[in-house]
Motif scaffolding. Structure first.
Motif, PDB file in Angstrom:
ATOM      1  N   GLN A   1       0.829  -1.203   0.000  1.00 61.87           N
ATOM      2  CA  GLN A   1       0.000   0.000   0.000  1.00 61.87           C
ATOM      3  C   GLN A   1       0.864   1.255   0.000  1.00 61.87           C
ATOM      4  O   GLN A   1       0.626   2.196  -0.768  1.00 61.87           O
ATOM      5  CB  GLN A   1      -0.925   0.005   1.225  1.00 61.87           C
ATOM      6  CG  GLN A   1      -1.947  -1.102   1.252  1.00 61.87           C
ATOM      7  CD  GLN A   1      -2.948  -1.008   0.118  1.00 61.87           C
ATOM      8  OE1 GLN A   1      -3.317   0.066  -0.301  1.00 61.87           O
ATOM      9  NE2 GLN A   1      -3.375  -2.149  -0.402  1.00 61.87           N
TER      10      GLN A   1
ATOM     11  N   ILE B   1       1.393   4.080  -2.812  1.00 62.85           N
ATOM     12  CA  ILE B   1       1.006   5.471  -2.563  1.00 62.85           C
ATOM     13  C   ILE B   1       2.187   6.418  -2.688  1.00 62.85           C
ATOM     14  O   ILE B   1       2.107   7.479  -3.302  1.00 62.85           O
ATOM     15  CB  ILE B   1       0.367   5.596  -1.164  1.00 62.85           C
ATOM     16  CG1 ILE B   1      -0.982   4.876  -1.131  1.00 62.85           C
ATOM     17  CG2 ILE B   1       0.183   7.060  -0.782  1.00 62.85           C
ATOM     18  CD1 ILE B   1      -1.620   4.837   0.237  1.00 62.85           C
TER      19      ILE B   1
ATOM     20  N   LYS C   1      -5.134   0.063  -7.043  1.00 56.07           N
ATOM     21  CA  LYS C   1      -6.182   1.081  -7.009  1.00 56.07           C
ATOM     22  C   LYS C   1      -5.734   2.355  -6.295  1.00 56.07           C
ATOM     23  O   LYS C   1      -6.318   3.420  -6.504  1.00 56.07           O
ATOM     24  CB  LYS C   1      -7.434   0.514  -6.333  1.00 56.07           C
ATOM     25  CG  LYS C   1      -8.101  -0.604  -7.126  1.00 56.07           C
ATOM     26  CD  LYS C   1      -9.205  -1.258  -6.325  1.00 56.07           C
ATOM     27  CE  LYS C   1      -9.781  -2.469  -7.057  1.00 56.07           C
ATOM     28  NZ  LYS C   1     -10.800  -3.173  -6.253  1.00 56.07           N
ATOM     29  N   GLN C   2      -4.701   2.249  -5.444  1.00 58.54           N
ATOM     30  CA  GLN C   2      -4.210   3.436  -4.739  1.00 58.54           C
ATOM     31  C   GLN C   2      -3.592   4.455  -5.692  1.00 58.54           C
ATOM     32  O   GLN C   2      -3.444   5.626  -5.329  1.00 58.54           O
ATOM     33  CB  GLN C   2      -3.171   3.030  -3.691  1.00 58.54           C
ATOM     34  CG  GLN C   2      -3.650   2.069  -2.639  1.00 58.54           C
ATOM     35  CD  GLN C   2      -4.868   2.569  -1.893  1.00 58.54           C
ATOM     36  OE1 GLN C   2      -4.966   3.755  -1.585  1.00 58.54           O
ATOM     37  NE2 GLN C   2      -5.799   1.681  -1.622  1.00 58.54           N
TER      38      GLN C   2
ATOM     39  N   PHE D   1      -4.819   5.838  -8.243  1.00 54.40           N
ATOM     40  CA  PHE D   1      -5.783   6.903  -8.511  1.00 54.40           C
ATOM     41  C   PHE D   1      -5.693   7.995  -7.448  1.00 54.40           C
ATOM     42  O   PHE D   1      -5.651   9.196  -7.754  1.00 54.40           O
ATOM     43  CB  PHE D   1      -7.200   6.327  -8.568  1.00 54.40           C
ATOM     44  CG  PHE D   1      -8.283   7.372  -8.577  1.00 54.40           C
ATOM     45  CD1 PHE D   1      -8.585   8.048  -9.742  1.00 54.40           C
ATOM     46  CD2 PHE D   1      -8.983   7.675  -7.425  1.00 54.40           C
ATOM     47  CE1 PHE D   1      -9.586   9.025  -9.754  1.00 54.40           C
ATOM     48  CE2 PHE D   1      -9.980   8.636  -7.426  1.00 54.40           C
ATOM     49  CZ  PHE D   1     -10.282   9.313  -8.600  1.00 54.40           C
ATOM     50  N   TRP D   2      -5.663   7.576  -6.172  1.00 57.12           N
ATOM     51  CA  TRP D   2      -5.637   8.545  -5.081  1.00 57.12           C
ATOM     52  C   TRP D   2      -4.295   9.269  -5.028  1.00 57.12           C
ATOM     53  O   TRP D   2      -4.231  10.445  -4.671  1.00 57.12           O
ATOM     54  CB  TRP D   2      -5.924   7.843  -3.760  1.00 57.12           C
ATOM     55  CG  TRP D   2      -7.279   7.232  -3.762  1.00 57.12           C
ATOM     56  CD1 TRP D   2      -7.588   5.908  -3.821  1.00 57.12           C
ATOM     57  CD2 TRP D   2      -8.532   7.933  -3.753  1.00 57.12           C
ATOM     58  NE1 TRP D   2      -8.961   5.725  -3.843  1.00 57.12           N
ATOM     59  CE2 TRP D   2      -9.555   6.953  -3.798  1.00 57.12           C
ATOM     60  CE3 TRP D   2      -8.886   9.274  -3.710  1.00 57.12           C
ATOM     61  CZ2 TRP D   2     -10.894   7.293  -3.797  1.00 57.12           C
ATOM     62  CZ3 TRP D   2     -10.230   9.614  -3.699  1.00 57.12           C
ATOM     63  CH2 TRP D   2     -11.213   8.631  -3.747  1.00 57.12           C
ATOM     64  N   ARG D   3      -3.212   8.564  -5.350  1.00 56.64           N
ATOM     65  CA  ARG D   3      -1.900   9.211  -5.358  1.00 56.64           C
ATOM     66  C   ARG D   3      -1.866  10.315  -6.416  1.00 56.64           C
ATOM     67  O   ARG D   3      -1.397  11.424  -6.159  1.00 56.64           O
ATOM     68  CB  ARG D   3      -0.805   8.186  -5.646  1.00 56.64           C
ATOM     69  CG  ARG D   3       0.576   8.809  -5.721  1.00 56.64           C
ATOM     70  CD  ARG D   3       1.635   7.751  -5.899  1.00 56.64           C
ATOM     71  NE  ARG D   3       1.463   7.039  -7.155  1.00 56.64           N
ATOM     72  CZ  ARG D   3       2.016   5.862  -7.405  1.00 56.64           C
ATOM     73  NH1 ARG D   3       2.730   5.259  -6.488  1.00 56.64           N
ATOM     74  NH2 ARG D   3       1.850   5.283  -8.575  1.00 56.64           N
TER      75      ARG D   3
ATOM     76  N   LEU E   1      -4.459  11.906  -7.769  1.00 61.21           N
ATOM     77  CA  LEU E   1      -5.404  12.966  -7.448  1.00 61.21           C
ATOM     78  C   LEU E   1      -4.929  13.826  -6.282  1.00 61.21           C
ATOM     79  O   LEU E   1      -4.884  15.056  -6.378  1.00 61.21           O
ATOM     80  CB  LEU E   1      -6.775  12.360  -7.115  1.00 61.21           C
ATOM     81  CG  LEU E   1      -7.865  13.355  -6.672  1.00 61.21           C
ATOM     82  CD1 LEU E   1      -8.209  14.304  -7.808  1.00 61.21           C
ATOM     83  CD2 LEU E   1      -9.101  12.604  -6.198  1.00 61.21           C
ATOM     84  N   LEU E   2      -4.559  13.183  -5.182  1.00 58.80           N
ATOM     85  CA  LEU E   2      -4.249  13.914  -3.959  1.00 58.80           C
ATOM     86  C   LEU E   2      -2.841  14.491  -3.964  1.00 58.80           C
ATOM     87  O   LEU E   2      -2.644  15.694  -3.760  1.00 58.80           O
ATOM     88  CB  LEU E   2      -4.435  12.994  -2.745  1.00 58.80           C
ATOM     89  CG  LEU E   2      -4.118  13.604  -1.373  1.00 58.80           C
ATOM     90  CD1 LEU E   2      -5.050  14.778  -1.096  1.00 58.80           C
ATOM     91  CD2 LEU E   2      -4.273  12.548  -0.277  1.00 58.80           C
TER      92      LEU E   2
ATOM     93  N   TYR F   1     -16.670   1.344  -2.130  1.00 61.94           N
ATOM     94  CA  TYR F   1     -15.353   1.493  -1.498  1.00 61.94           C
ATOM     95  C   TYR F   1     -14.339   0.553  -2.133  1.00 61.94           C
ATOM     96  O   TYR F   1     -13.211   0.944  -2.446  1.00 61.94           O
ATOM     97  CB  TYR F   1     -15.473   1.216   0.007  1.00 61.94           C
ATOM     98  CG  TYR F   1     -14.135   1.193   0.720  1.00 61.94           C
ATOM     99  CD1 TYR F   1     -13.495   2.376   1.063  1.00 61.94           C
ATOM    100  CD2 TYR F   1     -13.515  -0.021   1.037  1.00 61.94           C
ATOM    101  CE1 TYR F   1     -12.264   2.360   1.713  1.00 61.94           C
ATOM    102  CE2 TYR F   1     -12.295  -0.048   1.679  1.00 61.94           C
ATOM    103  CZ  TYR F   1     -11.672   1.144   2.020  1.00 61.94           C
ATOM    104  OH  TYR F   1     -10.452   1.119   2.639  1.00 61.94           O
TER     105      TYR F   1
ATOM    106  N   VAL G   1     -12.724   1.516  -5.548  1.00 58.03           N
ATOM    107  CA  VAL G   1     -11.646   2.508  -5.636  1.00 58.03           C
ATOM    108  C   VAL G   1     -10.532   2.298  -4.615  1.00 58.03           C
ATOM    109  O   VAL G   1      -9.547   3.019  -4.629  1.00 58.03           O
ATOM    110  CB  VAL G   1     -12.209   3.938  -5.483  1.00 58.03           C
ATOM    111  CG1 VAL G   1     -13.144   4.272  -6.624  1.00 58.03           C
ATOM    112  CG2 VAL G   1     -12.916   4.115  -4.138  1.00 58.03           C
ATOM    113  N   CYS G   2     -10.650   1.307  -3.746  1.00 53.91           N
ATOM    114  CA  CYS G   2      -9.630   1.073  -2.716  1.00 53.91           C
ATOM    115  C   CYS G   2      -9.332  -0.415  -2.555  1.00 53.91           C
ATOM    116  O   CYS G   2     -10.187  -1.235  -2.778  1.00 53.91           O
ATOM    117  CB  CYS G   2     -10.066   1.627  -1.369  1.00 53.91           C
ATOM    118  SG  CYS G   2     -10.177   3.418  -1.332  1.00 53.91           S
TER     119      CYS G   2
END
Length: 587
Positions: free
Chosen positions: A82, A86, A303-304, A306-308, A310-311, A583, A586-587
């Motif tokens: 994870q 990330i 899937k992480q 995407f968040w990396r 975006l954020l 959830y 996306v995770c």
């Protein structure tokens, strides 16, 4: 250093203290003292092969393969994957390199370019995830081209990738010592002393095996993630006028000096910088072979991404764009790619009158540099060992010890780190030599991303042609196979942009012809070298592009028949409430 007392490997489920050799010989080892276990752990694993492929009498892969028997230690846990997913590609490209990108293209170009590259990487990493879950083999994408397209292509791309990490290691160690010179006390210490310390730390981490790498990256990634989250919160406060004595900023820098700089060429230049900032994203796929249960843990890690994107990229760079104008002279005043003074993150806070942040950010940049050095040894050693297993590198590099480490490949990669003393000794000629060495593999990430998408397309074609359905796959790319076509197109566009900006960079009218030629070769030298490597290997080994029906879609799979397990799991998932399904999507 590794799991010395436990000699039981996934590739040979023997009793503790025994090891079954290939021809029935039993090698007995006594636990003994710590030193005895330590020495014993470096002995060859007699059954170890990086990539297990069962062959028939004609040397062709069998259609009915036994489950894969990984030789490497499968010690990575879900939390390791994870955090690698990330924080793996958060480095100096984001913290410092984004500053020159902002100065070249402006804030709008920054958001557009990083966003487009993010879309491409979302497609690419999901394609890699599908392949890595199905085939969690050592070397991952470094060998997929050999399996799904052409061994010559796999040879050229994998060697280029390995070389990029081998050369990166000494440069990152030097960068770490330069980063320390930010503080007056550390600057007084001989640079060679810092180089030695960092080299010992990085080598020691990798001698602890994949678990050492995973734990180090876990800590490094947490620090980098916390630093970016802290900056985002502080940046919002600064922009809205929450700092005493500082005015409200809003988005005024988007109108004065403006959202774009240097027109379309400025955007293309940022496009190239953004691509290199994301280098290392593919590392999560390389870790699949050393993960206990990639079918369970890898999809979540994939899937992480995407968040990396975006954020940690889009939001943080948006805040950078509203806090720092592209004509701020500090953006181009840094002494190098690791100088915190040229970081837009530092400049944004310094302009708000907060003086302590540069030192904090310098610590984060130092950690990012050490993280890249740590990854350099891991990535190059696993790639070299996989190449050796396929006969594309010296056989000795495929030596796997009883702790599950490709110890010779680790030693070879670590030896490159000692080249840092040559650079540390000074002289422009030596530094120029290293820059040219780095240029040899400067496009490695682009080649790898392109090959991953192409391999996914070929795999899907072969999978269908050989009578399989997508329901048999434990994880399917959320971008589908069409996302891989998008990935190929995007990467080709990056190569075109790199060619143009290398040949005629922003401000080229003020450069001499010699500087222009050197700039282009530094930017594009890797391309002709990969072509030469490809055709040389193809001529020497007489390789051919593998037909769809001859592609091996069975070897390297740990579980050959998952139909019942997957059917049961999907039935359970269908009964989940909508929020849990959302959830898990996306995770």
């Amino acid at each position: 250093m590794g799991n010395f007392g436990d000699l039981e490997k996934a590739s040979s489920p023997a009793d503790s203290g025994h090891y079954q050799a290939d021809e029935g010989e039993v090698v007995v080892t006594k636990p003994g003292t710590f030193m005895g276990r330590f020495v014993d752990s470096f002995k060859r694993n007699p059954n170890a092969r990086m990539v297990t492929i069962a062959m028939d009498e004609q040397g062709r892969p069998l259609k009915d393969q036994p489950p894969a028997e990984p030789a490497l230690a499968m010690s990575l846990k879900n939390r390791h994957l994870q955090m690698i997913a990330i924080g793996g590609s958060i480095g100096t490209g984001l913290f410092v390199g984004s500053g020159s990108a902002l100065a070249t293209g402006g804030p709008a170009s920054l958001i557009i370019a990083y966003g487009l590259i993010g879309v491409m990487l979302f497609c690419t990493v999901h394609a890699l995830g599908e392949l890595a879950v199905a085939f969690p083999i050592a070397g991952s994408f470094a060998v997929y081209s050999s399996r799904f397209i052409d061994p010559a292509l796999g040879f050229a791309i994998a060697w280029n990738y390995a070389l990029s990490w081998l050369i990166t290691l000494p440069l990152e160690i030097i960068a770490a010592s330069i980063t320390l010179s930010f503080w007056d006390g550390a600057a007084k210490v001989d640079g060679a002393a810092w180089v030695t310390i960092f080299l010992v730390v990085i080598i020691s981490i990798n001698l602890f095996g994949v678990k050492g790498y995973g734990e180090a990256e876990f800590v490094f990634s947490i620090i980098k993630v916390l630093a970016i989250i802290g900056f985002i919160l502080l940046g919002i406060i600064i922009d809205t006028g929450g700092i005493s004595g500082q005015p409200y900023i809003g988005a005024k820098f988007w109108t004065n000096p403006g959202a774009f700089h240097n027109g379309f060429k400025g955007l293309c230049s940022v496009f190239v910088t953004a691509a290199f900032s994301f280098s290392g994203t593919e590392m999560v796929g390389l870790c699949a072979a050393e993960t206990a249960n990639p079918r369970k843990t890898l999809p979540s890690a994939i899937k992480q991404v995407f968040w990396r994107i975006l954020l940690f990229y889009m939001i943080s760079l948006t805040i950078v764009g509203v806090l720092v104008p592209y004509n701020d002279p500090q953006l181009l005043n840094g002494s190098g790619s690791t100088d915190a003074n040229a970081s837009p993150f530092v400049i944004a806070v310094r302009n708000a009158g907060i003086s302590v942040v540069p030192s904090i950010m310098n610590v984060v940049i130092l950690i990012a540099v050490l993280s890249v050095g740590n990854t350099a040894v891991y990535g190059s050693s696993r790639t070299l060992a996989a190449l050796a297993d396929r006969g594309q590198a010296p056989k000795i590099l495929g030596y796997i010890d009883r702790a599950g480490r490709p110890i010779v490949a680790i030693g070879f990669a670590s030896a490159f780190g000692f080249l840092c003393y040559i650079v540390a000794a000074g002289t422009d000629i030596r530094e120029q030599a290293f820059n040219w060495m780095l240029a040899i593999s400067g496009l490695a990430a682009i080649f790898n991303w392109t090959s991953i998408c192409a391999c996914h397309i070929r795999f899907r074609q072969a999978w269908k042609a050989q009578g399989h359905t997508l329901d048999e796959l434990a994880f399917k790319s959320q971008a589908t196979v069409y996302g891989s076509y998008v990935g190929v197109i995007f990467n080709i566009l990056i190569l075109i942009a790199q060619f143009w900006t290398g040949f005629a960079p922003v401000g080229y009218a003020d450069m001499t012809s010699g500087e222009l030629v050197e700039n282009w070769f530094m930017a594009y030298l890797a391309f002709p070298i990969v072509l030469i490597s490809y055709f040389a290997f193809k001529f020497w080994k007489k390789t051919k592009i593998i037909s769809i029906h001859d592609i091996d879609v069975t070897s390297g799979r740990r579980d050959l028949d998952l139909s019942e397990i997957l059917a049961e799991e999907r039935a359970q998932q269908a009964a989940w409430p909508w929020y849990k399904r959302a959830y898990k999507l996306v995770c």
